[in-house]
Design an enzyme around this catalytic site. Structure first.
Site, PDB file in Angstrom:
ATOM      1  N   LYS A 233       0.819  -1.224   0.000  1.00  0.00           N
ATOM      2  CA  LYS A 233       0.000   0.000   0.000  1.00  0.00           C
ATOM      3  C   LYS A 233       0.849   1.269   0.000  1.00  0.00           C
ATOM      4  O   LYS A 233       0.631   2.168  -0.804  1.00  0.00           O
ATOM      5  CB  LYS A 233      -0.904   0.048   1.243  1.00  0.00           C
TER       6      LYS A 233
ATOM      7  N   ARG B  29     -10.132   1.823   8.019  1.00  0.00           N
ATOM      8  CA  ARG B  29      -9.854   0.411   8.285  1.00  0.00           C
ATOM      9  C   ARG B  29     -10.984  -0.259   9.050  1.00  0.00           C
ATOM     10  O   ARG B  29     -10.926  -1.476   9.280  1.00  0.00           O
ATOM     11  CB  ARG B  29      -8.577   0.290   9.121  1.00  0.00           C
TER      12      ARG B  29
ATOM     13  N   ARG C 142      11.179  -6.599   5.297  1.00  0.00           N
ATOM     14  CA  ARG C 142      11.055  -5.181   5.619  1.00  0.00           C
ATOM     15  C   ARG C 142      11.531  -4.927   7.052  1.00  0.00           C
ATOM     16  O   ARG C 142      12.127  -3.899   7.345  1.00  0.00           O
ATOM     17  CB  ARG C 142       9.592  -4.733   5.467  1.00  0.00           C
TER      18      ARG C 142
ATOM     19  N   ARG D 214      10.823  -2.004  11.500  1.00  0.00           N
ATOM     20  CA  ARG D 214       9.527  -1.703  12.122  1.00  0.00           C
ATOM     21  C   ARG D 214       9.261  -2.668  13.262  1.00  0.00           C
ATOM     22  O   ARG D 214       9.367  -3.878  13.107  1.00  0.00           O
ATOM     23  CB  ARG D 214       8.413  -1.799  11.068  1.00  0.00           C
TER      24      ARG D 214
ATOM     25  N   ARG E 219      -1.816  -8.801  12.911  1.00  0.00           N
ATOM     26  CA  ARG E 219      -2.241  -7.750  11.982  1.00  0.00           C
ATOM     27  C   ARG E 219      -3.052  -8.348  10.836  1.00  0.00           C
ATOM     28  O   ARG E 219      -4.005  -7.727  10.344  1.00  0.00           O
ATOM     29  CB  ARG E 219      -1.015  -6.984  11.463  1.00  0.00           C
TER      30      ARG E 219
HETATM   31  P1  AMP Z   1       0.375   0.680   8.504  1.00  0.00           P
HETATM   32  O1  AMP Z   1       1.652   1.434   8.361  1.00  0.00           O
HETATM   33  O2  AMP Z   1      -0.710   1.201   7.620  1.00  0.00           O
HETATM   34  O3  AMP Z   1       0.561  -0.805   8.386  1.00  0.00           O
HETATM   35  O4  AMP Z   1      -0.132   0.945   9.999  1.00  0.00           O
HETATM   36  C1  AMP Z   1       0.650   0.543  11.103  1.00  0.00           C
HETATM   37  C2  AMP Z   1      -0.202   0.476  12.362  1.00  0.00           C
HETATM   38  O5  AMP Z   1      -0.745   1.766  12.651  1.00  0.00           O
HETATM   39  C3  AMP Z   1      -1.395  -0.453  12.288  1.00  0.00           C
HETATM   40  O6  AMP Z   1      -1.069  -1.812  12.538  1.00  0.00           O
HETATM   41  C4  AMP Z   1      -2.286   0.150  13.381  1.00  0.00           C
HETATM   42  O7  AMP Z   1      -1.806  -0.190  14.673  1.00  0.00           O
HETATM   43  C5  AMP Z   1      -2.050   1.630  13.190  1.00  0.00           C
HETATM   44  N1  AMP Z   1      -3.014   2.189  12.208  1.00  0.00           N
HETATM   45  C6  AMP Z   1      -2.733   2.705  10.978  1.00  0.00           C
HETATM   46  N2  AMP Z   1      -3.847   3.122  10.363  1.00  0.00           N
HETATM   47  C7  AMP Z   1      -4.880   2.859  11.222  1.00  0.00           C
HETATM   48  C8  AMP Z   1      -6.281   3.028  11.160  1.00  0.00           C
HETATM   49  N3  AMP Z   1      -6.881   3.550  10.065  1.00  0.00           N
HETATM   50  N4  AMP Z   1      -7.018   2.645  12.235  1.00  0.00           N
HETATM   51  C9  AMP Z   1      -6.433   2.139  13.325  1.00  0.00           C
HETATM   52  N5  AMP Z   1      -5.124   1.917  13.443  1.00  0.00           N
HETATM   53  C10 AMP Z   1      -4.329   2.272  12.404  1.00  0.00           C
END
Ligand code: AMP
Length: 186
Positions: free
Chosen positions: A8, A83, A122, A128, A139
């Protein structure tokens, strides 16, 4: 949209650049807050490290503030938001207020087992904290439970574009662009 490791963030940057709009990644904003040690970062980190979603109220308010910034006025691309079904409703309210409408919802489809290796790689390059095998599994679960149902919501609205997310980065970008060209611009 797409499960963890679908690509993404990578693809969001290409699309945003093409349309000259900001790519707004909730995950990146949370990570920046964690790094700078803000109150929001301290709260978000607890959830992120466990692979859980940050509570809707916190996330919604953050997105609301971000899309009110002047650079988002001509349009924006959201990466990793909404989400949950509650976030879908909030977003509807937010964009109505700004006068925008959603043009398209792009879903990157990938085989979950195949992307685990990508995520573990990654972890080595980006470090991360949530890219450990155990947290990746959580996740993936939470994506299936909370986020995958959104696909049908946006399909029903006629906004959904599903793109095969496996393969070379450039090929995936091309597939997205090909698909977006057939979306009538409103
Ligand atoms: P990402 O980088 O998009 O994989 O997001 C990393 C983490 O941030 C996720 O596993 C959630 O803990 C948090 N996060 C990101 N976007 C959201 C969202 N829209 N709603 C809730 N938690 C989020």
């Amino acid at each position: 949209m797409g499960p963890p490791g679908a690509g993404k963030g990578t693809q969001a940057k290409f699309i945003a650049e093409h349309f000259a709009i900001p790519a707004i990644s909730t995950g990146d904003i949370f990570r920046a807050n964690v790094t700078s040690g803000t109150e929001l970062g301290v709260e978000a980190k607890r959830y992120m490290d466990a692979g859980e979603y940050v509570p809707d109220e916190v996330t919604n308010q953050m997105v609301r503030n971000r899309i009110d910034e002047p650079d988002a006025e001509p349009g924006f691309l959201l990466d990793g938001y909404p989400r949950t079904l509650a976030q879908v409703e909030e977003l509807d309210g937010m964009i109505k207020h700004t006068g925008h409408a959603l043009d398209a919802v792009v879903v990157l489809t990938v085989n979950q087992d195949e992307v685990v290796d990508r995520l573990l790689q990654r972890a080595e390059t980006e470090g991360r904290a949530d890219d450990t095998a155990e947290v990746i599994r959580r996740r993936q679960e939470i994506y299936a439970e909370e986020t995958a149902p959104l696909i049908e919501v946006y399909r029903d609205r006629g906004l959904l574009i599903e793109v095969d997310g496996l393969g070379e980065i450039d090929d995936v970008t091309q597939r997205i662009f090909d698909a977006l060209d057939v979306v009538p611009q409103s």
